[in-house]
Design a protein around this motif. Structure first.
Motif, mmCIF file in Angstrom:
data_model
loop_
_atom_site.group_PDB
_atom_site.id
_atom_site.type_symbol
_atom_site.label_atom_id
_atom_site.label_comp_id
_atom_site.label_asym_id
_atom_site.label_seq_id
_atom_site.Cartn_x
_atom_site.Cartn_y
_atom_site.Cartn_z
ATOM 1 N N ARG A 107 87.413 -37.116 -67.400
ATOM 2 C CA ARG A 107 88.457 -36.411 -68.128
ATOM 3 C C ARG A 107 88.624 -35.005 -67.573
ATOM 4 O O ARG A 107 87.656 -34.354 -67.197
ATOM 5 C CB ARG A 107 88.116 -36.351 -69.618
ATOM 6 C CG ARG A 107 87.999 -37.733 -70.267
ATOM 7 C CD ARG A 107 87.482 -37.636 -71.696
ATOM 8 N NE ARG A 107 88.351 -36.842 -72.538
ATOM 9 C CZ ARG A 107 89.483 -37.285 -73.074
ATOM 10 N NH1 ARG A 107 89.893 -38.516 -72.838
ATOM 11 N NH2 ARG A 107 90.203 -36.495 -73.839
ATOM 12 N N ASN A 108 89.892 -34.582 -67.511
ATOM 13 C CA ASN A 108 90.210 -33.234 -67.028
ATOM 14 C C ASN A 108 89.637 -32.965 -65.635
ATOM 15 O O ASN A 108 89.166 -31.869 -65.336
ATOM 16 C CB ASN A 108 89.690 -32.183 -68.018
ATOM 17 C CG ASN A 108 90.275 -32.361 -69.409
ATOM 18 O OD1 ASN A 108 91.469 -32.611 -69.551
ATOM 19 N ND2 ASN A 108 89.434 -32.261 -70.423
ATOM 20 N N GLY A 109 89.667 -34.005 -64.805
ATOM 21 C CA GLY A 109 89.222 -33.850 -63.426
ATOM 22 C C GLY A 109 87.719 -33.824 -63.256
ATOM 23 O O GLY A 109 87.226 -33.551 -62.151
ATOM 24 N N GLU A 110 86.955 -34.118 -64.313
ATOM 25 C CA GLU A 110 85.497 -34.104 -64.232
ATOM 26 C C GLU A 110 84.918 -35.434 -64.696
ATOM 27 O O GLU A 110 85.468 -36.088 -65.575
ATOM 28 C CB GLU A 110 84.923 -32.988 -65.111
ATOM 29 C CG GLU A 110 85.316 -31.587 -64.684
ATOM 30 C CD GLU A 110 84.692 -30.533 -65.581
ATOM 31 O OE1 GLU A 110 83.937 -30.917 -66.508
ATOM 32 O OE2 GLU A 110 84.946 -29.343 -65.362
ATOM 33 N N MET A 111 83.793 -35.817 -64.084
ATOM 34 C CA MET A 111 83.043 -36.972 -64.550
ATOM 35 C C MET A 111 81.999 -36.496 -65.557
ATOM 36 O O MET A 111 81.379 -35.451 -65.374
ATOM 37 C CB MET A 111 82.330 -37.657 -63.380
ATOM 38 C CG MET A 111 83.245 -38.216 -62.318
ATOM 39 S SD MET A 111 82.292 -39.015 -60.995
ATOM 40 C CE MET A 111 83.629 -39.491 -59.892
ATOM 41 N N GLY A 112 81.805 -37.261 -66.629
ATOM 42 C CA GLY A 112 80.836 -36.841 -67.631
ATOM 43 C C GLY A 112 80.356 -38.001 -68.477
ATOM 44 O O GLY A 112 80.894 -39.104 -68.429
ATOM 45 N N ASP A 113 79.305 -37.724 -69.255
ATOM 46 C CA ASP A 113 78.777 -38.726 -70.168
ATOM 47 C C ASP A 113 79.552 -38.693 -71.478
ATOM 48 O O ASP A 113 80.202 -37.693 -71.801
ATOM 49 C CB ASP A 113 77.294 -38.469 -70.440
ATOM 50 C CG ASP A 113 76.450 -38.571 -69.176
ATOM 51 O OD1 ASP A 113 76.863 -39.295 -68.251
ATOM 52 O OD2 ASP A 113 75.390 -37.915 -69.125
ATOM 53 N N VAL A 114 79.464 -39.769 -72.226
ATOM 54 C CA VAL A 114 80.088 -39.833 -73.540
ATOM 55 C C VAL A 114 79.058 -40.292 -74.560
ATOM 56 O O VAL A 114 77.986 -40.794 -74.206
ATOM 57 C CB VAL A 114 81.299 -40.801 -73.551
ATOM 58 C CG1 VAL A 114 82.423 -40.285 -72.675
ATOM 59 C CG2 VAL A 114 80.883 -42.210 -73.118
ATOM 60 N N GLU A 115 79.380 -40.102 -75.806
ATOM 61 C CA GLU A 115 78.535 -40.536 -76.913
ATOM 62 C C GLU A 115 79.235 -41.651 -77.654
ATOM 63 O O GLU A 115 80.442 -41.557 -77.943
ATOM 64 C CB GLU A 115 78.297 -39.365 -77.857
ATOM 65 C CG GLU A 115 77.233 -39.614 -78.883
ATOM 66 C CD GLU A 115 75.841 -39.258 -78.388
ATOM 67 O OE1 GLU A 115 74.894 -39.449 -79.151
ATOM 68 O OE2 GLU A 115 75.710 -38.806 -77.233
ATOM 69 N N VAL A 116 78.503 -42.732 -77.965
ATOM 70 C CA VAL A 116 79.074 -43.822 -78.746
ATOM 71 C C VAL A 116 78.413 -43.822 -80.125
ATOM 72 O O VAL A 116 77.186 -43.866 -80.240
ATOM 73 C CB VAL A 116 78.863 -45.181 -78.061
ATOM 74 C CG1 VAL A 116 79.386 -46.310 -78.942
ATOM 75 C CG2 VAL A 116 79.565 -45.204 -76.704
ATOM 76 N N VAL A 117 79.233 -43.748 -81.150
ATOM 77 C CA VAL A 117 78.748 -43.723 -82.532
ATOM 78 C C VAL A 117 79.331 -44.919 -83.270
ATOM 79 O O VAL A 117 80.519 -45.220 -83.148
ATOM 80 C CB VAL A 117 79.181 -42.415 -83.239
ATOM 81 C CG1 VAL A 117 78.759 -42.446 -84.705
ATOM 82 C CG2 VAL A 117 78.579 -41.209 -82.539
#
Length: 343
Positions: A327-337
């Motif tokens: 997102r927004n040109g960056e790779m990152g981790d996400v949280e699943v709830v």
């Protein structure tokens, strides 16, 4: 009678039917945050100063209330195993070969003694902990990761943080205090306004409080709390959002999330599927998966930087793709709830 339960991927299932709850907690209340001045390269707070150094302590409990002994403590920094090869100091810590970290060889606590942020390191870092947990003579391998928030800061850059006195509530420890901190550039602020959320629901009774007390009545299994920071009470746009999860290990019901797909890490064209199930902890210490009639599920994929929901499914399974992680040109981790409600 109505029931509600929530869970996340942090709960580990054990082969003897027990469940371990593992968290990495900041023992001295110093956030895992550093900012780098975008002009001078100055890092703040300065972790070479002893009073500014955060201490991370592993906390592991058993759902059955069994005694848990931890051994073979190991830490990794951005995937590289740290080698604590010095002599033990008077406080029980050993310095690692890089001179950046100290570990208490008895408890596994990690102290950061040098700056991680720099003019060339302006992205979040990851610290990963692993150990062997022994319960009733049986050994289990456990692991958990925690992020260090690092960002460039200018005169108008905000960064907020939430810390808990403990992230695990039990039958004996029935409350925890959530405290906030907010920085503007390299300066810590004392005047700001906070709105609190339980998941995505505004907890209006807590509005304006920089620190709040959370009891086990406020937590259904595992509960996500979000602090939304504002310049003042009249502001309508938050300057930062930060989140923290609190576990109530004494709850009869827990929602357990797990990766059900063969693919374990998201990649281009290779999504990851997360599934949730409801587990009931019985008085005899055993547990069983249940499938209540009419259960209502909600699963959210959340951006870990903004703690905003980027994808929702009204089911007990959800797929995470690069659309959510990149997102927004960056790779990152996400949280699943995941959350379940039933009668």
């Amino acid at each position: 009678m109505s029931y509600s339960a929530q869970g996340s991927i942090t709960i580990k299932r054990l082969r003897n039917g027990d469940t371990f709850f593992i968290s990495l907690e900041i023992a001295n209340g110093i956030p895992l945050y550093q900012g780098v001045d975008d002009k001078s390269g100055t890092v703040s707070p300065d972790w070479t100063v002893a009073a500014n150094q955060p201490i991370i302590v592993p906390n592991v409990t058993s759902a059955r209330g069994a005694s848990v002994a931890l051994s073979f403590h190991q830490w990794q920094y951005n995937g590289v195993t740290l080698n604590f090869n010095s002599t033990t100091d008077a406080d029980g810590y050993r310095l690692d070969s890089t001179g950046v970290f100290k570990m208490n060889t008895t408890t596994g606590a990690l102290r950061i003694v040098k700056n991680l942020a720099s003019s060339t390191n302006i992205a979040n870092d990851t610290l990963s902990y692993s150990c062997v947990a022994t319960v009733g003579g049986t050994e289990y391998n456990l692991q958990k990761s925690i992020d260090v928030l690092i960002q460039t800061v200018g005169a108008t850059s905000y960064a907020g943080y939430v810390n808990a006195t403990t992230e695990q509530l039990t039958s004996d420890i029935t409350s925890t205090v959530l405290s906030t901190k907010l920085w503007l550039g390299a300066s810590e602020l004392t005047n700001y306004y906070v709105k609190w959320y339980r998941d995505n629901t505004l907890w209006s009774a807590k509005n304006g409080m920089k620190s709040i007390t959370v009891t086990n009545a406020d937590v259904d299994g595992t509960q996500l709390f979000i602090a939304e920071f504002y310049k003042d009470s009249s502001s309508t746009t938050p300057v930062f959002r930060a989140g923290i999860r609190i576990i109530d290990t004494s709850d009869d019901y827990q929602v357990i999330c797990f990766i059900s797909s063969t693919q374990k890490d998201v990649d281009t064209g290779s999504p990851v599927t997360v599934k949730a199930k409801i587990v009931r902890f019985l008085p005899d210490g055993s547990n069983q998966e249940i499938t209540p009639t009419g259960v209502k599920w909600r699963m959210d994929v959340m951006d870990r930087k903004t703690w905003s929901v980027v994808k929702t499914a009204n089911a007990n399974t959800i797929q995470v793709t690069t659309t959510e992680t990149d997102r927004n040109g960056e790779m990152g981790d996400v949280e699943v709830v995941a959350e379940a409600e039933w009668n």
